[in-house]
Design a protein around this motif. Structure first.
Motif, mmCIF file in Angstrom:
data_model
loop_
_atom_site.group_PDB
_atom_site.id
_atom_site.type_symbol
_atom_site.label_atom_id
_atom_site.label_comp_id
_atom_site.label_asym_id
_atom_site.label_seq_id
_atom_site.Cartn_x
_atom_site.Cartn_y
_atom_site.Cartn_z
ATOM 1 N N GLY A 170 -13.964 19.923 61.525
ATOM 2 C CA GLY A 170 -14.313 19.880 62.939
ATOM 3 C C GLY A 170 -13.838 21.038 63.789
ATOM 4 N N TYR A 171 -13.359 22.100 63.164
ATOM 5 C CA TYR A 171 -12.923 23.278 63.914
ATOM 6 C C TYR A 171 -14.057 24.297 63.986
ATOM 7 N N GLU A 172 -14.115 25.021 65.090
ATOM 8 C CA GLU A 172 -15.057 26.135 65.237
ATOM 9 C C GLU A 172 -14.376 27.348 64.619
ATOM 10 N N VAL A 173 -14.918 27.865 63.533
ATOM 11 C CA VAL A 173 -14.254 28.921 62.766
ATOM 12 C C VAL A 173 -15.023 30.235 62.876
ATOM 13 N N ASN A 174 -14.284 31.304 63.163
ATOM 14 C CA ASN A 174 -14.865 32.645 63.143
ATOM 15 C C ASN A 174 -14.104 33.459 62.099
ATOM 16 N N ASP A 175 -14.797 33.841 61.051
ATOM 17 C CA ASP A 175 -14.203 34.624 59.963
ATOM 18 C C ASP A 175 -14.329 36.103 60.307
ATOM 19 N N LEU A 176 -13.201 36.753 60.535
ATOM 20 C CA LEU A 176 -13.189 38.169 60.905
ATOM 21 C C LEU A 176 -13.329 39.086 59.693
ATOM 22 N N GLY A 177 -13.225 38.519 58.478
ATOM 23 C CA GLY A 177 -13.454 39.304 57.275
ATOM 24 C C GLY A 177 -12.195 39.682 56.516
ATOM 25 N N ILE A 178 -12.342 40.739 55.705
ATOM 26 C CA ILE A 178 -11.248 41.240 54.868
ATOM 27 C C ILE A 178 -10.814 42.614 55.367
ATOM 28 N N ASP A 179 -9.589 42.993 55.003
ATOM 29 C CA ASP A 179 -9.071 44.325 55.344
ATOM 30 C C ASP A 179 -9.218 44.581 56.859
ATOM 31 N N VAL A 180 -8.855 43.562 57.655
ATOM 32 C CA VAL A 180 -9.058 43.634 59.102
ATOM 33 C C VAL A 180 -7.864 44.327 59.760
ATOM 34 N N PRO A 181 -8.118 45.428 60.474
ATOM 35 C CA PRO A 181 -7.029 46.138 61.151
ATOM 36 C C PRO A 181 -6.372 45.275 62.229
ATOM 37 N N THR A 182 -5.090 45.473 62.401
ATOM 38 C CA THR A 182 -4.315 44.722 63.393
ATOM 39 C C THR A 182 -4.943 44.801 64.772
ATOM 40 N N ASP A 183 -5.365 45.994 65.191
ATOM 41 C CA ASP A 183 -5.916 46.126 66.543
ATOM 42 C C ASP A 183 -7.199 45.324 66.714
ATOM 43 N N LYS A 184 -7.981 45.181 65.650
ATOM 44 C CA LYS A 184 -9.213 44.375 65.733
ATOM 45 C C LYS A 184 -8.866 42.894 65.920
ATOM 46 N N ILE A 185 -7.842 42.435 65.226
ATOM 47 C CA ILE A 185 -7.415 41.040 65.361
ATOM 48 C C ILE A 185 -6.898 40.781 66.772
ATOM 49 N N VAL A 186 -6.063 41.675 67.278
ATOM 50 C CA VAL A 186 -5.512 41.516 68.623
ATOM 51 C C VAL A 186 -6.632 41.549 69.660
ATOM 52 N N GLU A 187 -7.569 42.452 69.485
ATOM 53 C CA GLU A 187 -8.706 42.556 70.406
ATOM 54 C C GLU A 187 -9.532 41.264 70.392
ATOM 55 N N TYR A 188 -9.734 40.695 69.214
ATOM 56 C CA TYR A 188 -10.467 39.443 69.114
ATOM 57 C C TYR A 188 -9.726 38.330 69.875
ATOM 58 N N VAL A 189 -8.434 38.229 69.652
ATOM 59 C CA VAL A 189 -7.637 37.190 70.337
ATOM 60 C C VAL A 189 -7.712 37.391 71.848
ATOM 61 N N LYS A 190 -7.631 38.634 72.281
ATOM 62 C CA LYS A 190 -7.686 38.937 73.720
ATOM 63 C C LYS A 190 -9.033 38.533 74.320
ATOM 64 N N ASN A 191 -10.120 38.882 73.644
ATOM 65 C CA ASN A 191 -11.461 38.659 74.193
ATOM 66 C C ASN A 191 -12.021 37.262 73.979
ATOM 67 N N GLU A 192 -11.680 36.639 72.862
ATOM 68 C CA GLU A 192 -12.300 35.357 72.496
ATOM 69 C C GLU A 192 -11.393 34.149 72.701
ATOM 70 N N ASP A 193 -10.102 34.377 72.900
ATOM 71 C CA ASP A 193 -9.147 33.318 73.216
ATOM 72 C C ASP A 193 -9.183 32.133 72.242
ATOM 73 N N PRO A 194 -9.020 32.397 70.933
ATOM 74 C CA PRO A 194 -8.998 31.273 69.987
ATOM 75 C C PRO A 194 -7.708 30.466 70.161
ATOM 76 N N ASP A 195 -7.774 29.202 69.784
ATOM 77 C CA ASP A 195 -6.585 28.357 69.830
ATOM 78 C C ASP A 195 -5.647 28.668 68.666
ATOM 79 N N TYR A 196 -6.258 29.070 67.549
ATOM 80 C CA TYR A 196 -5.511 29.279 66.313
ATOM 81 C C TYR A 196 -5.961 30.576 65.641
#
Length: 184
Positions: A91-117
């Protein structure tokens, strides 16, 4: 089940989730192996693709937004993919960011998309350091308190998770579901 007008949430809870719990028990008992887990997870993923439009039209609330990534330097994704499928089925909405994901891309995703987890995966001991980098970068960006971070992968341990400031360590996808449900 759809043709029999069984509600999508009931299909998920009593069919898919219950079935995956059986698979998890058999995996723990060494009756099932990774290929069995993958086949089961793929079946759940296919079922969730079919159910997604029905869930959206029924306005079924998700349990939360979950982003998952294999950290920079690591290209392994079997465990990550299983976790993502199990969480969708739970029942979770999941967004798979992929493999070999750079730190800045992960932080940018969290900043823009505001995931809970946020789930971070690393199979290799050499890439575990990227997990710490992500958590440190989230702190620097003022985002760390806005997202619960779960870590997992063959190289990761409970002690390491605690050391880097993760909110939880998950041995596998079944434990990830339990941990997330405990946060509810």
């Amino acid at each position: 089940a759809i043709e029999a007008d069984i509600p999508p949430d009931k299909i998920i809870k009593e069919g898919l989730t219950a079935g995956m719990q059986v698979v998890g028990e058999k995996f723990s008992a060494k009756e099932y192996f990774i290929p069995d887990m993958l086949a089961s997870a793929e079946a759940v993923g296919a079922a969730m693709d079919i159910l997604k439009p029905l869930l959206e039209s029924a306005h079924v609330e998700t349990k939360g937004k979950f982003a998952i990534a294999t950290v920079q330097g690591d290209i392994h994704d079997i465990g990550k993919n299983i976790v993502a499928i199990l969480l969708k089925g739970a029942g979770y909405e999941v967004n798979d960011l992929g493999i070999d994901v750079p730190t800045d891309k992960i932080v940018e995703y969290v900043k823009n998309e505001d995931p809970d987890y946020l789930g971070l995966s690393a199979l290799l001991t050499t890439t575990m350091v990227a997990m710490r980098e992500v958590i440190d970068a989230l702190k620097s960006a003022g985002l760390r308190d806005k997202v619960k971070v779960l870590v997992g992968g063959a190289a990761v341990s409970e002690e390491f998770a605690s050391e880097i400031g993760a909110d939880a360590y998950c041995l596998d996808g079944f434990e990830a579901v339990k941990v997330l449900d405990s946060f509810q």
